[in-house]
Scaffold this active site. Structure first.
Site, mmCIF file in Angstrom:
data_model
loop_
_atom_site.group_PDB
_atom_site.id
_atom_site.type_symbol
_atom_site.label_atom_id
_atom_site.label_comp_id
_atom_site.label_asym_id
_atom_site.label_seq_id
_atom_site.Cartn_x
_atom_site.Cartn_y
_atom_site.Cartn_z
ATOM 1 N NE ARG A 103 -3.850 0.598 1.825
ATOM 2 C CZ ARG A 103 -5.080 0.597 2.336
ATOM 3 N NH1 ARG A 103 -5.318 1.200 3.481
ATOM 4 N NH2 ARG A 103 -6.066 -0.009 1.713
ATOM 5 C CG HIS A 130 -8.136 -0.111 -3.200
ATOM 6 N ND1 HIS A 130 -7.344 -1.209 -2.896
ATOM 7 C CD2 HIS A 130 -8.789 0.201 -2.049
ATOM 8 C CE1 HIS A 130 -7.530 -1.533 -1.627
ATOM 9 N NE2 HIS A 130 -8.398 -0.695 -1.090
ATOM 10 C CD GLN A 133 -12.789 -2.259 -1.177
ATOM 11 O OE1 GLN A 133 -11.995 -2.289 -0.251
ATOM 12 N NE2 GLN A 133 -14.018 -2.729 -1.057
ATOM 13 C CG ASP A 225 -13.563 6.318 -1.389
ATOM 14 O OD1 ASP A 225 -13.471 6.118 -0.156
ATOM 15 O OD2 ASP A 225 -12.570 6.362 -2.140
ATOM 16 C CB CYS A 265 -13.884 1.008 -0.522
ATOM 17 S SG CYS A 265 -13.564 2.774 -0.343
ATOM 18 N NE ARG A 293 -9.830 -5.649 -0.125
ATOM 19 C CZ ARG A 293 -9.134 -4.643 0.393
ATOM 20 N NH1 ARG A 293 -9.766 -3.624 0.962
ATOM 21 N NH2 ARG A 293 -7.815 -4.609 0.325
HETATM 22 N N1 CP Z 1 -11.164 -0.572 1.999
HETATM 23 C C1 CP Z 1 -9.909 -0.604 2.470
HETATM 24 O O1 CP Z 1 -8.928 -0.775 1.706
HETATM 25 O O2 CP Z 1 -9.809 -0.447 3.816
HETATM 26 P P1 CP Z 1 -8.483 -0.160 4.648
HETATM 27 O O3 CP Z 1 -7.992 1.205 4.223
HETATM 28 O O4 CP Z 1 -8.895 -0.203 6.088
HETATM 29 O O5 CP Z 1 -7.468 -1.214 4.316
HETATM 30 N N1 NVA Z 2 -10.010 6.639 -1.533
HETATM 31 C C1 NVA Z 2 -9.704 6.109 -0.230
HETATM 32 C C2 NVA Z 2 -9.894 4.614 -0.211
HETATM 33 C C3 NVA Z 2 -9.631 3.960 1.118
HETATM 34 C C4 NVA Z 2 -9.799 2.465 1.072
HETATM 35 C C5 NVA Z 2 -8.290 6.480 0.147
HETATM 36 O O1 NVA Z 2 -7.394 6.354 -0.689
HETATM 37 O O2 NVA Z 2 -8.081 6.914 1.278
#
Ligand code: CP
Ligand code: NVA
Length: 309
Positions: A103, A130, A133, A225, A265, A293
């Site tokens: 990440r 992502h 997701q 989101d 998400c 997930r």
């Molecule tokens: N939806 C998602 O990726 O959640 P987190 O940021 O908690 O991993």
């Molecule tokens: N768009 C959000 C998604 C989190 C899972 C972010 O990047 O923070």
């Protein structure tokens, strides 16, 4: 399958459908323990430049449930790109572990990890995409709607990683992708263009509008989101102002079909992009998405590691 999953574009439509098939199998056979030893003696390295609940827990629990071991490498552990270069991190990790999930802030970082390591690399969220997701999301849509094509999928919110991956997977699977966003917060043009290309091939369409009611009208799926993603915290107030008419509240949600599902998400900022009555309604499937997930990613890792199913 390609070596890595960095973008949904790394998968073909057929591969996505195969992942769903395997995910359903893995999900159904948790109790029988059929997949319990698949990753015996294997290790997953999980690199996190940002916080996480779902991604960390679903990857770590998922890898453990398949018999392997996962190592959490947080922001302070390896300081991606500052303590050590991304290519060097990749070339160290592939001598020690079997698969990497990362990440990151910059999409380029996860692309570089993939380029310089000999083992599979999975994008666990970048500023652009992502993919894990949205695989879980469409697995959830399939469960609730019985199909993934021929539906109206609507995203209400900012042009961001989620909107990019959702427009790619929707058009690949033959769903119509509608998006309502505030002016100045449109998705990146390269994603819109790519999605339009795929929509043409798969008999679907891409509609980007500034009108949330038009976007939500008769939708089968309404998705939102956070307005400010991780890394955009300094813009939180300005974005809240720009998106004040884009909240998914009951008044807006009621424009969708009566059996429409609500998706997010997570994490959700309740009272901002979504109200409690929508996210807590019987139309909401947000926790099914979260659970999926686990199943979708197990399927992805089994495929990437070439484990005989
Ligand atoms: N939806 C998602 O990726 O959640 P987190 O940021 O908690 O991993
Ligand atoms: N768009 C959000 C998604 C989190 C899972 C972010 O990047 O923070």
């Amino acid at each position: 399958m390609k070596k890595d999953l960095i973008s949904i574009l790394d998968l073909t439509k057929e591969e996505i459908l195969e992942i769903f098939k395997l995910a359903r199998k893995v999900k159904g056979e948790v109790k029988t323990g059929k997949y319990r030893d698949c990753f015996n003696q294997k290790t997953l390295a999980m690199i996190f430049e940002k916080p996480s609940l779902r991604t960390r827990v679903s990857f770590e629990a998922g890898f453990t449930q398949l018999g392997g071991h996962a190592i959490y490498l947080g922001p302070k552990d390896i300081s991606l790109g500052s303590r050590e270069s991304v290519p060097d991190i990749a070339r160290n990790l592939d001598r020690m572990v079997d698969i990497i999930m990362a990440r990151v802030f910059a999409h380029k970082s996860v692309e570089e990890l993939a380029k310089y390591s000999k083992i599979p690399v999975i994008n666990g969220l970048s500023d652009k995409e992502h993919p894990c997701q949205v695989l879980a999301d469409y697995l959830t849509i399939e469960e609730h709607k019985g199909r993934t094509s021929g539906i109206k999928f609507t995203f209400v919110g900012a042009g961001n990683n989620m909107s990019h991956s959702l427009m790619l997977i929707s058009t690949m699977l033959g769903a119509d992708f509608y998006m309502a966003c505030a002016k100045g917060y449109e998705p990146d043009n390269e994603y819109v263009e790519k999605s339009k290309e795929m929509a043409k091939r798969n008999n679907s369409k891409v509609v980007i509008t500034y009108d949330p009611v038009e976007a939500v009208k008769d939708a089968d799926v309404v998705y939102t989101d956070v307005w400010a993603s991780m890394g955009e915290e300094a813009e939180k107030e300005e974005r809240a102002k720009a998106f004040k008419d884009y909240q998914v509240n009951m008044k807006l949600f009621k424009n969708a079909k009566s059996d429409a599902i609500f998706m997010h998400c997570l994490p959700a900022h309740r009272g901002e992009e979504v109200t409690d009555d929508v996210i807590d309604s019987s139309n909401s499937v947000v926790f099914d998405e979260a659970e999926n997930r686990l199943h979708a990613q197990k399927a992805v890792m089994l495929k990437l590691l070439g484990v005989n199913e």
